[in-house]
Scaffold this motif. Sequence first.
Motif, PDB file in Angstrom:
ATOM      1  N   ASP A  23      50.938  44.835  34.683  1.00 27.43           N
ATOM      2  CA  ASP A  23      51.434  43.806  35.599  1.00 27.43           C
ATOM      3  C   ASP A  23      50.338  43.322  36.543  1.00 27.43           C
ATOM      4  OD1 ASP A  23      53.920  43.879  34.484  1.00 27.43           O
ATOM      5  OD2 ASP A  23      54.885  44.973  36.126  1.00 27.43           O
ATOM      6  N   ASP A  24      49.466  44.231  36.952  1.00 29.52           N
ATOM      7  CA  ASP A  24      48.351  43.843  37.821  1.00 29.52           C
ATOM      8  C   ASP A  24      47.376  42.951  37.068  1.00 29.52           C
ATOM      9  OD1 ASP A  24      49.376  45.251  39.954  1.00 29.52           O
ATOM     10  OD2 ASP A  24      48.025  46.967  39.739  1.00 29.52           O
ATOM     11  N   ILE A  25      47.104  43.302  35.819  1.00 25.62           N
ATOM     12  CA  ILE A  25      46.191  42.491  35.007  1.00 25.62           C
ATOM     13  C   ILE A  25      46.757  41.087  34.812  1.00 25.62           C
ATOM     14  CG2 ILE A  25      45.096  42.252  32.745  1.00 25.62           C
ATOM     15  CD1 ILE A  25      45.065  45.306  32.551  1.00 25.62           C
ATOM     16  N   THR A  26      48.030  41.029  34.476  1.00 21.65           N
ATOM     17  CA  THR A  26      48.681  39.728  34.277  1.00 21.65           C
ATOM     18  C   THR A  26      48.604  38.893  35.538  1.00 21.65           C
ATOM     19  OG1 THR A  26      50.204  40.642  32.630  1.00 21.65           O
ATOM     20  CG2 THR A  26      50.851  38.580  33.686  1.00 21.65           C
ATOM     21  N   ALA A  27      48.858  39.535  36.678  1.00 22.53           N
ATOM     22  CA  ALA A  27      48.811  38.811  37.956  1.00 22.53           C
ATOM     23  C   ALA A  27      47.412  38.267  38.229  1.00 22.53           C
ATOM     24  CB  ALA A  27      49.251  39.737  39.088  1.00 22.53           C
ATOM     25  N   LEU A  28      46.382  39.054  37.963  1.00 25.45           N
ATOM     26  CA  LEU A  28      45.018  38.598  38.198  1.00 25.45           C
ATOM     27  C   LEU A  28      44.671  37.397  37.334  1.00 25.45           C
ATOM     28  CD1 LEU A  28      43.162  42.033  38.497  1.00 25.45           C
ATOM     29  CD2 LEU A  28      43.639  40.412  40.340  1.00 25.45           C
ATOM     30  N   HIS A  29      45.225  37.348  36.130  1.00 20.42           N
ATOM     31  CA  HIS A  29      44.965  36.207  35.248  1.00 20.42           C
ATOM     32  C   HIS A  29      45.612  34.922  35.760  1.00 20.42           C
ATOM     33  CE1 HIS A  29      42.794  37.651  31.610  1.00 20.42           C
ATOM     34  NE2 HIS A  29      43.192  38.830  32.071  1.00 20.42           N
ATOM     35  N   THR A  30      46.608  35.042  36.623  1.00 24.17           N
ATOM     36  CA  THR A  30      47.246  33.837  37.175  1.00 24.17           C
ATOM     37  C   THR A  30      46.411  33.189  38.267  1.00 24.17           C
ATOM     38  OG1 THR A  30      48.515  34.979  38.918  1.00 24.17           O
ATOM     39  CG2 THR A  30      49.518  34.852  36.721  1.00 24.17           C
ATOM     40  N   LEU A  31      45.416  33.900  38.788  1.00 22.23           N
ATOM     41  CA  LEU A  31      44.599  33.356  39.879  1.00 22.23           C
ATOM     42  C   LEU A  31      43.947  32.034  39.489  1.00 22.23           C
ATOM     43  CD1 LEU A  31      42.892  36.642  41.140  1.00 22.23           C
ATOM     44  CD2 LEU A  31      44.574  35.280  42.404  1.00 22.23           C
ATOM     45  N   LYS A  32      43.453  31.973  38.255  1.00 15.52           N
ATOM     46  CA  LYS A  32      42.751  30.753  37.828  1.00 15.52           C
ATOM     47  C   LYS A  32      43.680  29.545  37.804  1.00 15.52           C
ATOM     48  CE  LYS A  32      43.175  31.762  32.842  1.00 15.52           C
ATOM     49  NZ  LYS A  32      43.848  33.068  32.985  1.00 15.52           N
ATOM     50  N   ASP A  33      44.974  29.791  37.604  1.00 15.46           N
ATOM     51  CA  ASP A  33      45.923  28.678  37.611  1.00 15.46           C
ATOM     52  C   ASP A  33      46.041  28.042  38.991  1.00 15.46           C
ATOM     53  OD1 ASP A  33      46.485  29.229  34.944  1.00 15.46           O
ATOM     54  OD2 ASP A  33      48.108  30.612  35.453  1.00 15.46           O
ATOM     55  N   HIS A  34      45.636  28.780  40.003  1.00 17.79           N
ATOM     56  CA  HIS A  34      45.689  28.293  41.381  1.00 17.79           C
ATOM     57  C   HIS A  34      44.285  28.026  41.924  1.00 17.79           C
ATOM     58  CE1 HIS A  34      50.009  29.302  41.744  1.00 17.79           C
ATOM     59  NE2 HIS A  34      49.694  30.295  40.938  1.00 17.79           N
ATOM     60  N   HIS A  35      43.304  27.974  41.016  1.00 16.49           N
ATOM     61  CA  HIS A  35      41.910  27.687  41.357  1.00 16.49           C
ATOM     62  C   HIS A  35      41.347  28.712  42.344  1.00 16.49           C
ATOM     63  CE1 HIS A  35      42.619  23.924  39.272  1.00 16.49           C
ATOM     64  NE2 HIS A  35      43.660  23.707  40.067  1.00 16.49           N
ATOM     65  N   ILE A  36      41.739  29.967  42.138  1.00 16.37           N
ATOM     66  CA  ILE A  36      41.250  31.070  42.961  1.00 16.37           C
ATOM     67  C   ILE A  36      40.304  31.920  42.120  1.00 16.37           C
ATOM     68  CG2 ILE A  36      41.873  33.122  44.289  1.00 16.37           C
ATOM     69  CD1 ILE A  36      44.597  31.841  44.806  1.00 16.37           C
ATOM     70  N   ASP A  37      39.105  32.119  42.641  1.00 10.56           N
ATOM     71  CA  ASP A  37      38.106  32.925  41.953  1.00 10.56           C
ATOM     72  C   ASP A  37      38.439  34.408  42.117  1.00 10.56           C
ATOM     73  OD1 ASP A  37      35.840  33.225  40.437  1.00 10.56           O
ATOM     74  OD2 ASP A  37      34.556  32.046  41.772  1.00 10.56           O
ATOM     75  N   PHE A  38      37.749  35.273  41.362  1.00 12.74           N
ATOM     76  CA  PHE A  38      38.074  36.698  41.350  1.00 12.74           C
ATOM     77  C   PHE A  38      36.818  37.552  41.507  1.00 12.74           C
ATOM     78  CE2 PHE A  38      38.445  40.533  38.550  1.00 12.74           C
ATOM     79  CZ  PHE A  38      39.285  41.263  39.376  1.00 12.74           C
ATOM     80  N   ALA A  39      36.951  38.651  42.259  1.00 11.05           N
ATOM     81  CA  ALA A  39      35.836  39.581  42.436  1.00 11.05           C
ATOM     82  C   ALA A  39      36.364  41.008  42.557  1.00 11.05           C
ATOM     83  CB  ALA A  39      35.028  39.230  43.680  1.00 11.05           C
ATOM     84  N   ILE A  40      35.516  41.949  42.215  1.00 11.26           N
ATOM     85  CA  ILE A  40      35.792  43.369  42.450  1.00 11.26           C
ATOM     86  C   ILE A  40      34.785  43.861  43.476  1.00 11.26           C
ATOM     87  CG2 ILE A  40      35.653  45.685  41.450  1.00 11.26           C
ATOM     88  CD1 ILE A  40      36.768  44.521  38.846  1.00 11.26           C
TER      89      ILE A  40
END
Length: 264
Positions: A23-40
């Motif tokens: 569920d966390d992985i799926t949620a992180l993949h939705t970030l791009k749909d909102h034009h939000i970049d991702f970092a660890i």
Amino acid sequence: MVKLFATDLDGTLLKKGKYIAPDDITALHTLKDHHIDFAIATGRMDKEIMKINEQIELNGHRVSQNGAFALTNIGELIYQRTFDLDTSKKIHQMVMDFPHPFCISTADEIFVSKITDELKKLEGELFFPLTEGVHFLDKYSDTFLPSKFMLFGETDELVAYQKNIMEDIAPVAETYISDPHCLDIVPKGVSKSLGLRSLAERLQIDPTEIAVIGDSFNDLPMFEMTPHSFAMATAPKEVQKHAAHVVESVKEAVELVTEKVSAV
């Protein structure tokens, strides 16, 4: 408006047994749909972040070793900080007297004073083996310098040791209880916040446009950097009180962030 979502690993996105909730992985993949970049942003090494990125199938930016190194999602090194030669030798000599096992990290490797049964368990949570042997005090050079020292023991013992050594190294080092049984010693000024600020500058965004989530004391600098801060419900109460929100999962934090973006 949030433009970058940064997550801690251990105790946040990454659970025991190197498990990441689907569920966390799926949620992180939705970030791009909102034009939000991702970092660890983690205390772990960069090559471990790369393994996580492969596991979750996201090419995120990387802030490793509590901010000692920051790289973009195309592998461009934008910030690095290690101890200088004199400080490396000084702290190395100090931790040699520590009564329990300790580790010394460089950019690419973790050396351990002695591989005990407990450290074998730790090694099982890593994505590469530890290297036993820390007798290289005379081998430090401009091309071989530590980025972090890690000491292991009971929390009370580590806190007491932390107060003791900070009297001598405060001008040149920061210390964090990154885990109930681990004390990190990093170069002065190094923090996840510093790594994320370097990344924000490269991405041409403001640090207040970053949402962050974590569960430990080494996450506090990034909590203080932005109003969009999330602490895990499993975090110590002292950590929780520094965050704007307390959540049960990365998924919940992502949903709260994307809902706000959608509402704008």
